[in-house]
Design an enzyme around this catalytic site. Structure first.
Site, PDB file in Angstrom:
ATOM      1  N   CYS A 213       0.795  -1.239   0.000  1.00 26.13           N
ATOM      2  CA  CYS A 213       0.000   0.000   0.000  1.00 26.13           C
ATOM      3  C   CYS A 213       0.822   1.280   0.000  1.00 26.13           C
ATOM      4  CB  CYS A 213      -0.944  -0.012   1.194  1.00 26.13           C
ATOM      5  SG  CYS A 213      -1.948  -1.496   1.233  1.00 26.13           S
TER       6      CYS A 213
ATOM      7  N   HIS B 257      -3.768   6.631   1.000  1.00 19.67           N
ATOM      8  CA  HIS B 257      -4.090   5.250   0.616  1.00 19.67           C
ATOM      9  C   HIS B 257      -5.494   4.973   1.134  1.00 19.67           C
ATOM     10  CE1 HIS B 257      -4.401   0.991   0.652  1.00 19.67           C
ATOM     11  NE2 HIS B 257      -4.151   0.862   1.935  1.00 19.67           N
TER      12      HIS B 257
ATOM     13  N   ASN C 209     -10.531  -1.021  -1.111  1.00 17.13           N
ATOM     14  CA  ASN C 209      -9.094  -0.860  -0.869  1.00 17.13           C
ATOM     15  C   ASN C 209      -8.354  -1.597  -1.984  1.00 17.13           C
ATOM     16  OD1 ASN C 209      -6.438  -1.324  -0.042  1.00 17.13           O
ATOM     17  ND2 ASN C 209      -6.963  -1.465   2.124  1.00 17.13           N
TER      18      ASN C 209
END
Lengths: 341, 80
Positions: free
Chosen positions: A113, A266, A296
């Site tokens: 990430c 993120h 996500n």
């Protein structure tokens, strides 16, 4: 020498999976998913689509948004945790799939990430050193292919979506700022790592730490190829470390938090981002959030958020930008930028 | 002993979760009083009230899972 983000792009799969469609398989309610993640739907690839397909599309779109031709790209930096193959990495595949790229260096970063932060730091260094004049960076995921859809895995399987995002870094700003051309000067990038928490967010197999074989039936049957997460630990560390990163990178550049015009984080979890906003005292409207639609997307998420902000016309000349990420490792950090005219 | 403002927080969280404060060695997570998100603010509260800083190596949910563990964590942290 400064380096600039001069173009962005993204590619998202057509297949949209809503909480309603997913909840039954996960043994939870759609409302539980939304209240624990802020996610309403996510995009998942079709069986014949791979991460590199999405990445090539995002990279081509980014180049099209720039003032450069594909053959002028000097370097390719890619990141994924759901690669097409173990070897080679995704970057060489994208070099071949995105039309017009020369036989330039194409390297993978396995950082999950925080991919956008490592990409910005490395691309800036390549440009400053004169090794490259233009670097295309991307993050891409087809991680739905690794998810297990049952009650035991609901906490992790509800989160993840597929997609790709990319950006162009150059030594000079773009001649004009248009849709898809953010024109952001990168002022500073700060990244930290604490490997003591490596197994709190992890995909163990295939790997050489699992016994005599890289991958065997036992590892497969015990699910070591699936992502595993200590959710409480991840959220606890993410909120604290992201807040500290934001403070540190702004402090060392003599910028106050209230001077930050836009935060591009993120897209980990909506509840986590709200906690972070509260801690940093940043109004929610200054935080780019699209995880309600895309979930996500790990390596891709901050790239996609950057593209989202660009196409929504949210960048204004002089605006200070904070890009933040936290992920496996643990690894975390923040980048400070300024929108140029 | 767990300081009063920390217990007040837990009592309020228990009220909201419609749960009772459990036995000292029972999990606050399992009875719904703490969760992934409330844990963040809860630890910040402990730091503020007790004048301590939870360092990274101790920043683990299992250190705050029960009243006994919270009590012993605070006692140890204050001694350092």
């Amino acid at each position: 020498m400064s380096a600039y983000i001069t173009a962005s792009g993204a590619a998202l799969p057509r297949r949209c999976v809503s909480n309603q469609q997913l909840a039954y398989q996960l043994g939870v309610t759609p409302e539980w998913i939304e209240s624990n993640s802020g996610i309403k739907e996510r995009r998942w690839v079709d069986p014949d689509q791979s991460a590199s397909d999405l990445a090539a599309s995002a990279v081509s779109q980014t180049i099209a948004h720039s003032n450069l031709r594909p053959e002028q790209v000097d370097y390719l930096i890619g990141s994924t945790i759901s690669p097409d193959y173990q070897v080679p990495g995704i970057a060489p595949l994208v070099q071949s799939k995105a039309p017009g790229l020369r036989d330039v260096p194409a390297v993978d970063l396995r950082v999950g990430c925080t991919a956008i932060l490592y990409s910005l730091q490395i691309a800036s260094a390549l440009i400053s050193a004169g090794t490259a004049q233009s670097v295309v960076c991307f993050g891409a995921e087809a991680q739905s292919k690794a998810l297990v859809l049952d009650r035991d895995n609901a906490e992790i399987s509800m989160l993840f979506g597929d997609g790709a995002g990319a950006l162009m870094m150059t030594a000079q700003p773009a001649p004009a700022r248009t849709s898809g051309r953010p024109n952001i000067r990168i002022d500073d990038v700060m990244i930290r790592t604490d490997g003591n928490f490596a197994t709190d967010l992890c995909v163990r197999a295939p790997g050489t730490a699992n016994g005599p074989r890289w991958m065997d039936r036992g590892q497969f049957e015990s699910g070591l190829f699936q992502p595993s997460m200590n959710g409480k630990s991840v959220i606890l560390h993410a909120v604290r470390k992201l807040a500290m990163s934001a403070q540190e990178v702004t402090d060392r550049n003599s910028v106050r938090m209230d001077q930050i015009g836009l935060v591009i984080p993120h897209q980990a979890n909506g509840v986590l981002l709200n906690l972070l906003a509260k801690r940093l005292e940043i109004p929610a409207e200054r935080i780019v959030m699209n995880l309600d639609r895309y979930g996500n997307t790990s390596s891709a998420s901050a790239f996609i958020a950057l593209w989202q902000a660009a196409i929504d016309g949210r960048f204004e000349p002089g605006m200070r930008i904070l890009i933040m990420a936290f992920g496996a490792g643990f690894s975390w950090g923040a980048a400070l930028g300024t929108v140029v005219a | 002993m767990i300081p009063e403002p920390v217990m007040t927080y837990l009592n309020e969280a228990a009220r909201q979760a419609r749960a009772k404060i459990p036995e000292p060695d029972s999990s606050l997570f399992l009875c719904g009083i703490l969760d992934s998100f409330t844990l963040v603010d809860f630890i910040t509260l402990i730091e503020t009230v007790c004048g301590i800083r939870v360092n990274d190596r101790d920043l683990r949910p299992e250190n705050f899972d029960t009243l006994s563990k919270i009590d012993s964590f605070i006692t140890k942290a204050k001694q350092q």
